[in-house]
Write a protein that holds these residues in place. Structure first.
Motif, short mmCIF file in Angstrom:
data_model
loop_
_atom_site.label_atom_id
_atom_site.label_comp_id
_atom_site.label_asym_id
_atom_site.label_seq_id
_atom_site.Cartn_x
_atom_site.Cartn_y
_atom_site.Cartn_z
N ALA A 19 10.70 -10.05 -5.11
CA ALA A 19 9.26 -9.78 -5.05
C ALA A 19 8.79 -8.96 -6.25
CB ALA A 19 8.91 -9.05 -3.76
N VAL A 20 9.65 -8.05 -6.72
CA VAL A 20 9.35 -7.25 -7.91
C VAL A 20 10.62 -7.22 -8.75
CG1 VAL A 20 8.82 -4.94 -8.79
CG2 VAL A 20 7.60 -5.81 -6.79
N ASN A 21 10.47 -7.50 -10.04
CA ASN A 21 11.65 -7.68 -10.88
C ASN A 21 11.60 -6.77 -12.11
OD1 ASN A 21 14.06 -8.84 -11.90
ND2 ASN A 21 12.86 -10.23 -13.19
N ASP A 22 12.38 -5.69 -12.08
CA ASP A 22 12.62 -4.85 -13.25
C ASP A 22 11.31 -4.34 -13.88
OD1 ASP A 22 14.15 -3.51 -15.12
OD2 ASP A 22 14.28 -5.24 -16.48
N ILE A 23 10.49 -3.65 -13.07
CA ILE A 23 9.22 -3.11 -13.56
C ILE A 23 9.40 -1.66 -13.98
CG2 ILE A 23 6.84 -2.54 -12.96
CD1 ILE A 23 7.17 -5.49 -13.07
N GLY A 30 -4.35 -0.24 -13.67
CA GLY A 30 -4.73 -1.44 -12.94
C GLY A 30 -3.56 -2.40 -12.87
N VAL A 31 -3.26 -2.88 -11.66
CA VAL A 31 -2.21 -3.87 -11.47
C VAL A 31 -2.88 -5.15 -11.01
CG1 VAL A 31 -0.06 -4.43 -10.28
CG2 VAL A 31 -0.61 -2.04 -10.79
N VAL A 32 -2.77 -6.19 -11.80
CA VAL A 32 -3.51 -7.42 -11.53
C VAL A 32 -2.56 -8.60 -11.48
CG1 VAL A 32 -4.00 -7.90 -13.97
CG2 VAL A 32 -5.56 -8.74 -12.21
N GLY A 33 -2.91 -9.57 -10.63
CA GLY A 33 -2.11 -10.78 -10.48
C GLY A 33 -2.57 -11.54 -9.26
N GLU A 34 -2.18 -12.79 -9.18
CA GLU A 34 -2.58 -13.62 -8.05
C GLU A 34 -1.82 -13.21 -6.80
OE1 GLU A 34 0.54 -17.09 -9.52
OE2 GLU A 34 -1.62 -17.39 -9.70
N SER A 35 -2.22 -13.77 -5.66
CA SER A 35 -1.53 -13.50 -4.40
C SER A 35 -0.06 -13.89 -4.51
CB SER A 35 -2.20 -14.28 -3.27
OG SER A 35 -1.55 -14.07 -2.05
N GLY A 36 0.83 -13.00 -4.05
CA GLY A 36 2.26 -13.28 -4.12
C GLY A 36 2.91 -12.85 -5.42
N SER A 37 2.16 -12.14 -6.26
CA SER A 37 2.73 -11.73 -7.55
C SER A 37 3.60 -10.49 -7.46
CB SER A 37 1.60 -11.48 -8.56
OG SER A 37 0.75 -10.44 -8.11
N GLY A 38 3.54 -9.79 -6.31
CA GLY A 38 4.36 -8.60 -6.13
C GLY A 38 3.58 -7.30 -6.19
N LYS A 39 2.25 -7.38 -6.29
CA LYS A 39 1.43 -6.18 -6.44
C LYS A 39 1.58 -5.23 -5.25
CE LYS A 39 -2.58 -8.22 -6.63
NZ LYS A 39 -2.17 -9.54 -6.17
N SER A 40 1.45 -5.76 -4.03
CA SER A 40 1.50 -4.90 -2.85
C SER A 40 2.91 -4.35 -2.61
CB SER A 40 1.02 -5.66 -1.61
OG SER A 40 -0.38 -5.92 -1.71
N THR A 41 3.92 -5.13 -2.94
CA THR A 41 5.29 -4.62 -2.85
C THR A 41 5.49 -3.45 -3.80
OG1 THR A 41 6.15 -6.80 -2.22
CG2 THR A 41 7.74 -5.21 -3.07
N LEU A 42 4.93 -3.58 -5.00
CA LEU A 42 5.00 -2.48 -5.96
C LEU A 42 4.31 -1.24 -5.40
CD1 LEU A 42 5.94 -1.90 -8.94
CD2 LEU A 42 3.55 -2.31 -9.58
N ALA A 43 3.15 -1.43 -4.76
CA ALA A 43 2.43 -0.30 -4.17
C ALA A 43 3.25 0.38 -3.09
CB ALA A 43 1.09 -0.79 -3.60
N ARG A 44 3.92 -0.41 -2.25
CA ARG A 44 4.73 0.18 -1.17
C ARG A 44 5.90 0.98 -1.73
NH1 ARG A 44 3.52 -4.86 1.27
NH2 ARG A 44 5.54 -5.73 0.73
N MET A 45 6.44 0.54 -2.86
CA MET A 45 7.52 1.31 -3.47
C MET A 45 7.00 2.59 -4.11
SD MET A 45 10.32 -1.37 -5.01
CE MET A 45 9.19 -2.32 -6.04
#
Length: 258
Positions: free
Chosen positions: A31-35, A46-61
């Motif tokens: 879901a998130v790769n080496d950010i 700002g974190v931008v991307g389409e649905s499923g890009s991993g934005k919300s997973t990044l927020a939870r981390m």
């Protein structure tokens, strides 16, 4: 050299998918790769991307709701995932989150004052009533609204209540995950203006997560463009908009008419 308020070092998050067949190993979704990124006080990422890009997973981390499978999340140099439960609860007073659905984040059986005060009760903070009234005033509502219930407010007002709940702990970092996407366009502008006013008033750093690149380009100092869990672009917003390096970013810019 000062320590960044927030720093992510090579964070990766994977999920096992349901088995497609008996005796076959489940597929793994990255879901998130080496950010990797840094954020200093008072700035907005700002974190931008389409649905499923991993934005919300990044927020939870970032919020330490989930731990990365690889990499480190540092808040003022402290590895959040090495803290015990009690220490993490105390640390979380300094970074709070505003979710997409304000109604879902408020208990319909409780007054909004009770919900706003919830983060303070965790650490038995003093003067809870005064701080709730102060937070309501800061988001443009009345102290008397603390006695009402969520269903008595409009969607925009409920998002203001959710923001009041986030700022009542006097955090240094606010994570807004699609915080305006469920609102009418006119109300979106009001909430965006409120967030920017609060950032200036309180000296907040902010992670603003959105699928709308035009909004991100307007209010954010830095921009991270994500797709399929990968970081395609990260840098100063003006530089990313003026000189996009990836075709996907150029497509988003064209679609946003920037």
């Amino acid at each position: 050299m000062s320590v960044p308020l927030l720093e992510l070092r090579g964070v990766t998050r994977r999920y096992k998918m349901p088995r497609a067949a008996l005796l076959r190993a489940p597929a793994v979704l990255t879901a998130v790769n080496d950010i990797s990124l840094t954020l200093v006080r008072g700035q907005t990422l700002g974190v931008v991307g389409e649905s499923g890009s991993g934005k919300s997973t990044l927020a939870r981390m970032i919020m330490a709701f989930e731990a990365p499978d690889e990499g480190t999340v540092l808040f003022e140099g402290t590895d959040l995932n090495r803290l015990g439960a009690a220490a993490l609860r105390r640390a979380r007073q300094r970074f709070q989150m505003v979710f997409q659905d304000p109604f879902g984040s408020l208990d319909p059986r409780r007054t909004v004052g009770w919900s706003i005060a919830e983060p303070l009760r965790v650490t038995r903070a003093p003067d809870i009533g005064r701080r709730v009234s102060e937070a309501l005033d800061q988001v443009g509502l009345r102290a008397a609204d603390a006695e009402k219930y969520p269903h008595e407010f409009s969607g925009g007002q409920r998002q203001r209540i959710a923001i009041a709940r986030a700022i009542v702990t006097r955090p240094e970092l606010l994570v807004a995950d699609e915080a305006v996407s469920a609102l009418d366009v006119s109300v979106q502008a009001q909430i965006l203006n409120l967030l920017m006013d609060l950032q200036e008033e309180l000296g907040l750093a902010m992670v603003f997560i959105s699928h709308d690149l035009a909004v991100v380009a307007c209010i954010c100092d830095q921009m991270l463009v994500m797709r399929h869990g990968d970081s395609l672009e990260f840098g100063e917003t003006e530089e990313v908009v003026a000189n996009p390096r990836h075709e996907y970013t150029r497509t988003l810019l064209t679609a946003s008419d920037i």
